[in-house]
Design a protein around this motif. Structure first.
Motif, mmCIF file in Angstrom:
data_model
loop_
_atom_site.group_PDB
_atom_site.id
_atom_site.type_symbol
_atom_site.label_atom_id
_atom_site.label_comp_id
_atom_site.label_asym_id
_atom_site.label_seq_id
_atom_site.Cartn_x
_atom_site.Cartn_y
_atom_site.Cartn_z
ATOM 1 N N ALA A 114 -30.452 -10.238 -45.538
ATOM 2 C CA ALA A 114 -29.953 -9.089 -46.294
ATOM 3 C C ALA A 114 -30.240 -9.450 -47.768
ATOM 4 N N THR A 115 -30.308 -10.758 -48.102
ATOM 5 C CA THR A 115 -30.515 -11.156 -49.657
ATOM 6 C C THR A 115 -32.214 -10.803 -50.099
ATOM 7 N N ALA A 152 -33.925 -8.394 -48.561
ATOM 8 C CA ALA A 152 -33.946 -6.928 -48.682
ATOM 9 C C ALA A 152 -33.525 -6.699 -50.187
ATOM 10 N N ARG A 153 -32.310 -7.219 -50.513
ATOM 11 C CA ARG A 153 -32.066 -6.705 -52.053
ATOM 12 C C ARG A 153 -32.814 -7.031 -52.873
ATOM 13 N N ILE A 154 -33.728 -8.305 -52.740
ATOM 14 C CA ILE A 154 -34.482 -8.800 -54.026
ATOM 15 C C ILE A 154 -35.708 -7.802 -53.697
ATOM 16 N N GLU A 155 -36.161 -7.192 -52.796
ATOM 17 C CA GLU A 155 -37.468 -6.503 -52.169
ATOM 18 C C GLU A 155 -36.796 -5.190 -53.322
ATOM 19 N N GLU A 156 -35.581 -4.544 -52.921
ATOM 20 C CA GLU A 156 -35.253 -3.393 -53.552
ATOM 21 C C GLU A 156 -35.066 -3.572 -55.025
ATOM 22 N N ALA A 157 -34.773 -4.745 -55.720
ATOM 23 C CA ALA A 157 -34.655 -4.893 -56.836
ATOM 24 C C ALA A 157 -36.063 -4.981 -57.916
ATOM 25 N N GLY A 159 -34.727 1.829 -45.372
ATOM 26 C CA GLY A 159 -35.451 1.249 -46.385
ATOM 27 C C GLY A 159 -36.839 1.565 -46.522
ATOM 28 N N ASN A 185 -27.373 -13.122 -43.450
ATOM 29 C CA ASN A 185 -27.075 -12.992 -44.880
ATOM 30 C C ASN A 185 -28.396 -13.273 -45.580
#
Length: 123
Positions: free
Chosen positions: A114-115, A117-122, A41, A111
């Protein structure tokens, strides 16, 4: 969290991010810089900067891909493999020591992270 792992890995001369980088190279076929950047990432420039000290220590080898000379492949050297074998039990023990403090919440914490990380990617 990173400080806890940094402290634990200090006796083997690694920081938590360096351990993660070495772990990402622990595979049968040498991955490309792009593949490792995606797994960790991070952008390729940051990855390249993080590789330099490991390469200088003789733990990582950067080589040109045989089919496409523009692509760089990353692999552990024998010294890198040995250091990873020494460091992995330290990481596992540290992880176990932390997990007991979260009891049933360790999975929830993973979890939630991980959430994040997904927010940051978006964004």
């Amino acid at each position: 969290m990173a400080r806890i792992f940094d402290d634990a890995l200090r006796p083997v001369g690694l920081k938590s991010g360096q351990f993660s980088l070495l772990m990402s190279l622990n595979r049968p076929a040498p991955p490309s810089i792009g593949e490792v950047a995606t797994v960790l990432g991070m952008d390729r420039t940051t990855l390249t900067a993080n590789l330099k000290p490991l390469e200088k220590r003789g733990l990582v080898r950067v080589s040109a891909d045989e089919e496409d000379r523009r692509t760089r492949r990353l692999s552990l050297t024998p010294a890198g493999e040995q250091l990873l074998k020494t460091a992995a039990p330290i990481w596992e023990a540290t992880h176990a020591r932390i997990a007991v403090h979260f009891e049933d919440g360790a999975d929830k914490l993973r979890n939630d992270l991980a959430t994040l990380a997904r927010i940051e990617e978006a964004e």
